[in-house]
Scaffold this motif. Structure first.
Motif, mmCIF file in Angstrom:
data_model
loop_
_atom_site.group_PDB
_atom_site.id
_atom_site.type_symbol
_atom_site.label_atom_id
_atom_site.label_comp_id
_atom_site.label_asym_id
_atom_site.label_seq_id
_atom_site.Cartn_x
_atom_site.Cartn_y
_atom_site.Cartn_z
ATOM 1 N N ILE A 110 0.853 -1.185 0.000
ATOM 2 C CA ILE A 110 0.000 0.000 0.000
ATOM 3 C C ILE A 110 0.889 1.236 0.000
ATOM 4 C CG2 ILE A 110 -1.706 1.302 1.337
ATOM 5 C CD1 ILE A 110 -2.511 -1.474 2.573
ATOM 6 N N PRO A 111 0.721 2.156 -0.941
ATOM 7 C CA PRO A 111 1.584 3.338 -0.961
ATOM 8 C C PRO A 111 1.313 4.270 0.208
ATOM 9 C CG PRO A 111 -0.175 3.565 -2.580
ATOM 10 C CD PRO A 111 -0.264 2.163 -2.040
ATOM 11 N N GLY A 112 2.368 4.838 0.768
ATOM 12 C CA GLY A 112 2.239 5.794 1.857
ATOM 13 C C GLY A 112 2.525 5.179 3.210
ATOM 14 N N SER A 113 2.611 6.032 4.222
ATOM 15 C CA SER A 113 2.803 5.607 5.600
ATOM 16 C C SER A 113 1.508 5.869 6.356
ATOM 17 C CB SER A 113 3.952 6.382 6.258
ATOM 18 O OG SER A 113 4.087 6.031 7.618
ATOM 19 N N HIS A 114 0.967 4.849 7.007
ATOM 20 C CA HIS A 114 -0.374 4.956 7.545
ATOM 21 C C HIS A 114 -0.408 4.642 9.048
ATOM 22 C CE1 HIS A 114 -1.777 5.665 3.507
ATOM 23 N NE2 HIS A 114 -1.043 4.649 3.102
ATOM 24 N N LYS A 115 -1.576 4.277 9.560
ATOM 25 C CA LYS A 115 -1.750 3.947 10.967
ATOM 26 C C LYS A 115 -2.413 2.583 11.054
ATOM 27 C CE LYS A 115 -2.985 7.431 13.730
ATOM 28 N NZ LYS A 115 -3.893 8.458 14.326
ATOM 29 N N VAL A 116 -2.386 2.009 12.248
ATOM 30 C CA VAL A 116 -3.104 0.758 12.513
ATOM 31 C C VAL A 116 -4.095 1.023 13.640
ATOM 32 C CG1 VAL A 116 -2.898 -1.570 13.488
ATOM 33 C CG2 VAL A 116 -1.383 -0.845 11.634
ATOM 34 N N ASN A 117 -5.292 0.529 13.458
ATOM 35 C CA ASN A 117 -6.376 0.741 14.409
ATOM 36 C C ASN A 117 -6.593 -0.538 15.219
ATOM 37 O OD1 ASN A 117 -8.454 2.022 15.698
ATOM 38 N ND2 ASN A 117 -9.855 2.016 13.951
ATOM 39 N N LEU A 118 -6.475 -0.435 16.544
ATOM 40 C CA LEU A 118 -6.605 -1.585 17.438
ATOM 41 C C LEU A 118 -7.906 -1.531 18.229
ATOM 42 C CD1 LEU A 118 -3.033 -1.713 19.070
ATOM 43 C CD2 LEU A 118 -3.876 -3.132 17.188
ATOM 44 N N HIS A 119 -8.444 -2.700 18.518
ATOM 45 C CA HIS A 119 -9.512 -2.835 19.505
ATOM 46 C C HIS A 119 -8.884 -3.337 20.803
ATOM 47 C CE1 HIS A 119 -13.835 -2.231 19.116
ATOM 48 N NE2 HIS A 119 -13.678 -2.252 17.805
ATOM 49 N N ALA A 120 -9.580 -3.089 21.908
ATOM 50 C CA ALA A 120 -9.034 -3.446 23.219
ATOM 51 C C ALA A 120 -8.754 -4.937 23.352
ATOM 52 C CB ALA A 120 -9.991 -2.990 24.326
ATOM 53 N N ILE A 121 -9.525 -5.777 22.661
ATOM 54 C CA ILE A 121 -9.332 -7.228 22.776
ATOM 55 C C ILE A 121 -8.039 -7.697 22.118
ATOM 56 C CG2 ILE A 121 -11.735 -7.923 23.096
ATOM 57 C CD1 ILE A 121 -11.915 -8.347 20.058
ATOM 58 N N TYR A 122 -7.302 -6.775 21.490
ATOM 59 C CA TYR A 122 -6.033 -7.159 20.866
ATOM 60 C C TYR A 122 -4.845 -6.913 21.794
ATOM 61 C CZ TYR A 122 -8.636 -8.054 16.684
ATOM 62 O OH TYR A 122 -9.526 -8.596 15.798
ATOM 63 N N GLY A 145 -5.632 6.666 -13.661
ATOM 64 C CA GLY A 145 -4.939 5.405 -13.425
ATOM 65 C C GLY A 145 -3.459 5.480 -13.729
ATOM 66 N N ALA A 146 -3.080 6.275 -14.720
ATOM 67 C CA ALA A 146 -1.661 6.443 -15.042
ATOM 68 C C ALA A 146 -0.942 7.180 -13.927
ATOM 69 C CB ALA A 146 -1.511 7.201 -16.361
ATOM 70 N N VAL A 147 -1.640 8.124 -13.299
ATOM 71 C CA VAL A 147 -1.056 8.851 -12.174
ATOM 72 C C VAL A 147 -0.939 7.924 -10.964
ATOM 73 C CG1 VAL A 147 -1.313 10.845 -10.647
ATOM 74 C CG2 VAL A 147 -2.045 10.999 -13.040
ATOM 75 N N TRP A 148 -1.956 7.109 -10.748
ATOM 76 C CA TRP A 148 -1.921 6.147 -9.635
ATOM 77 C C TRP A 148 -0.764 5.160 -9.807
ATOM 78 C CZ3 TRP A 148 -3.194 4.965 -4.894
ATOM 79 C CH2 TRP A 148 -3.169 3.629 -4.473
ATOM 80 N N ASP A 149 -0.575 4.643 -11.011
ATOM 81 C CA ASP A 149 0.524 3.708 -11.264
ATOM 82 C C ASP A 149 1.869 4.355 -10.951
ATOM 83 O OD1 ASP A 149 -1.355 1.889 -12.105
ATOM 84 O OD2 ASP A 149 -0.970 2.174 -14.248
ATOM 85 N N ARG A 168 6.584 5.133 -7.535
ATOM 86 C CA ARG A 168 7.423 6.075 -6.791
ATOM 87 C C ARG A 168 7.523 5.702 -5.314
ATOM 88 N NH1 ARG A 168 6.155 12.517 -6.627
ATOM 89 N NH2 ARG A 168 5.265 12.148 -4.567
ATOM 90 N N MET A 169 6.437 5.154 -4.775
ATOM 91 C CA MET A 169 6.405 4.797 -3.364
ATOM 92 C C MET A 169 6.942 3.393 -3.104
ATOM 93 S SD MET A 169 5.363 7.546 -2.014
ATOM 94 C CE MET A 169 5.098 7.017 -0.335
ATOM 95 N N GLY A 170 7.371 2.703 -4.145
ATOM 96 C CA GLY A 170 8.010 1.412 -3.971
ATOM 97 C C GLY A 170 7.062 0.262 -3.700
ATOM 98 N N VAL A 171 5.823 0.378 -4.170
ATOM 99 C CA VAL A 171 4.866 -0.724 -4.012
ATOM 100 C C VAL A 171 4.435 -1.189 -5.402
ATOM 101 C CG1 VAL A 171 4.084 0.229 -1.808
ATOM 102 C CG2 VAL A 171 2.803 0.756 -3.891
ATOM 103 N N PRO A 172 3.874 -2.400 -5.502
ATOM 104 C CA PRO A 172 3.528 -2.934 -6.820
ATOM 105 C C PRO A 172 2.522 -2.069 -7.579
ATOM 106 C CG PRO A 172 3.534 -4.683 -5.182
ATOM 107 C CD PRO A 172 3.666 -3.393 -4.432
ATOM 108 N N VAL A 173 2.683 -2.063 -8.893
ATOM 109 C CA VAL A 173 1.809 -1.316 -9.788
ATOM 110 C C VAL A 173 0.651 -2.213 -10.229
ATOM 111 C CG1 VAL A 173 1.675 -0.180 -12.046
ATOM 112 C CG2 VAL A 173 3.680 0.169 -10.583
ATOM 113 N N ARG A 174 -0.530 -1.626 -10.260
ATOM 114 C CA ARG A 174 -1.740 -2.334 -10.669
ATOM 115 C C ARG A 174 -1.887 -3.639 -9.885
ATOM 116 N NH1 ARG A 174 -0.059 0.237 -15.414
ATOM 117 N NH2 ARG A 174 1.095 -1.555 -16.197
ATOM 118 N N GLU A 175 -2.305 -4.715 -10.569
ATOM 119 C CA GLU A 175 -2.597 -5.970 -9.859
ATOM 120 C C GLU A 175 -1.352 -6.793 -9.550
ATOM 121 O OE1 GLU A 175 -2.889 -6.825 -14.273
ATOM 122 O OE2 GLU A 175 -3.465 -5.206 -12.890
ATOM 123 N N GLU A 176 -0.169 -6.241 -9.770
ATOM 124 C CA GLU A 176 1.057 -6.979 -9.469
ATOM 125 C C GLU A 176 1.155 -7.359 -7.989
ATOM 126 O OE1 GLU A 176 4.210 -4.511 -10.823
ATOM 127 O OE2 GLU A 176 3.707 -4.723 -12.953
#
Length: 421
Positions: free
Chosen positions: A86-98, A385-389, A394-402
């Motif tokens: 997934i391109p970008g740096s994100h967050k992880v959402n936890l529930h208390a049971i974890y 879609g060309a911009v997304w690819d 650029r972000m080092g993740v697979p392009v399209r369905e790769e």
């Protein structure tokens, strides 16, 4: 950089720049947007505190796809794999049971130490954590009521749990340097028509007042409250309705959480964003996909998702909106579900950013609805879609369905070896 991806991007840029759209700047902006990826897709909302407890609160996960995470280590490994696609740096959402602990601890006794392994992991990954008290799948929620329960002792248990959750969220924010959003959702309601709709809401309001009485640094933790229209076992009446939480959130300066699956089956949430933005300092979104009922399907690039993206971009709400995901599907590869849903959410935001918003607004202001409609329709076939690819490359993740082949390899090497073990 692959030549075909770079070439397609340059051609797409030329088309967009004819309308004053600066694509390079947009991609830089996109990098700063964080999606909160929900951990519970990876193990079917089981958690680790009460592994033998059946799901309750109207929550149901269907399917038996092999490879569900059974330990905190497995879940974190699966999240790492998903985030690597997934391109970008994100967050992880936890529930208390974890909670990751060897202690025998109940929900009202949870402390930051029970989540230290998650904090250590998040530091290594360079990500933030969000949090949720788990007001379901517990002996004290069997009758469908928690914070609005008529029994003061049971109600106090859930109040104490939510208090503890806020402190855990604050610890996340302080340790990771990224504000944690702690979101309260409860399943309280009746299967059939109630006589007294007011008293449970009075109890819920009093419970929330007690929970939020402790002041917590908003740089560390922000509180959110989440409504629901109906669910399994609460078809006739839900205590925490949209109207209840909208009023409470505005009056008490809390984030109001809009979940795409918590309204009427044909009702979208995109149009609510601009209204709430006028009266709140921030919003929380749970991006999901309802089908017939609140079934939390994997997010796809449908009309509602595109409209949510447009509303956030056109009204400049990304800076005050926290975007999280909330779906769970055990009928497909769980890592693929994360990747599909998160990439689609980011795509929707990119697509909205690549529209000539200022030109459209000016045409609308001048009453030139012909130009407005013509441009809105023509841009639907512009080569975003060309911009997304290019962004993915650029972000080092697979392009399209790769990315799918990566998931399939992980399934063979890791997930299937869990099955039957």
């Amino acid at each position: 950089m692959r030549q075909d991806v770079a070439r397609n991007y340059e051609e797409a840029k030329k088309l967009y720049e004819q309308h004053g759209i600066q694509v390079d700047e947009i991609l830089t902006e996109l990098e700063r947007i964080k999606i909160s990826i929900h951990c519970w897709q990876g193990d079917d909302v089981r958690g680790f505190l009460f592994r033998d407890q059946e799901l309750s609160g109207g929550i149901s996960v269907t399917g038996e796809y092999p490879g569900a995470a059974g330990t905190p280590e497995q879940l974190r490994a699966d999240l790492e794999k998903a985030m690597s696609l997934i391109p970008g740096s994100h967050k992880v959402n936890l529930h208390a049971i974890y909670a990751d602990t060897e202690e025998s601890v109940d929900l009202d006794q949870l402390e930051p130490k029970h989540f230290q392994s998650w904090v250590d992991w998040a530091k290594v990954q360079g990500i933030g954590l969000d949090f949720n008290p788990t007001c379901f799948s517990h002996d004290k929620s069997r009758d469908g009521f928690t914070l609005s329960h008529a029994d003061p002792a049971i109600r106090q248990f859930w109040i104490d749990h939510c208090k503890a959750s806020r402190r855990i969220g604050a610890y996340f924010g302080e340790q990771l340097g990224q504000t944690c959003v702690t979101n309260i959702w409860i399943p309280d309601g009746y299967k059939d028509i109630p006589v007294d709709r007011l008293a449970p809401r009075q109890r819920l309001k009093a419970s929330l007042d007690e929970i939020f009485a402790e002041e917590i640094n908003p740089d560390w933790n922000l509180d959110a409250v989440e409504s629901k229209l109906f669910g399994l076992g609460s078809e006739a009446y839900v205590v925490g309705s949209h109207e209840f939480y909208m009023g409470y959130g505005i009056q008490n300066n809390k984030l109001i959480c809009l979940d795409a699956g918590h309204f009427h089956p044909t009702e979208g949430i995109a149009g609510k964003l601009s209204s709430l933005a006028l009266f709140t300092e921030g919003l929380l979104l749970h991006v999901s996909r309802p089908m017939r009922w609140d079934s939390d399907h994997v997010v796809i690039m449908d009309d509602e998702l595109i409209e949510i993206g447009r509303e956030l971009v056109r009204n400049d709400l990304l800076g005050v909106t926290h975007i999280g995901l909330d779906f769970f599907d055990a009928s497909i590869n769980r890592i693929a579900a994360w990747v599909i849903g998160t990439r689609n959410t980011i795509k929707a935001l990119l697509r909205a950013k690549l529209e000539p918003t200022e030109t459209l607004k000016q045409a609308e202001l001048e009453g030139d609805y012909t130009t407005r409609l013509a441009l809105m329709e023509e841009f639907k076939s512009y080569p975003f879609g060309a911009v997304w690819d290019y962004y993915c490359e650029r972000m080092g993740v697979p392009v399209r369905e790769e990315w799918l082949s990566e998931v399939k390899r992980y399934e063979q090497d890791v997930l299937l070896k869990r099955f039957g073990s």
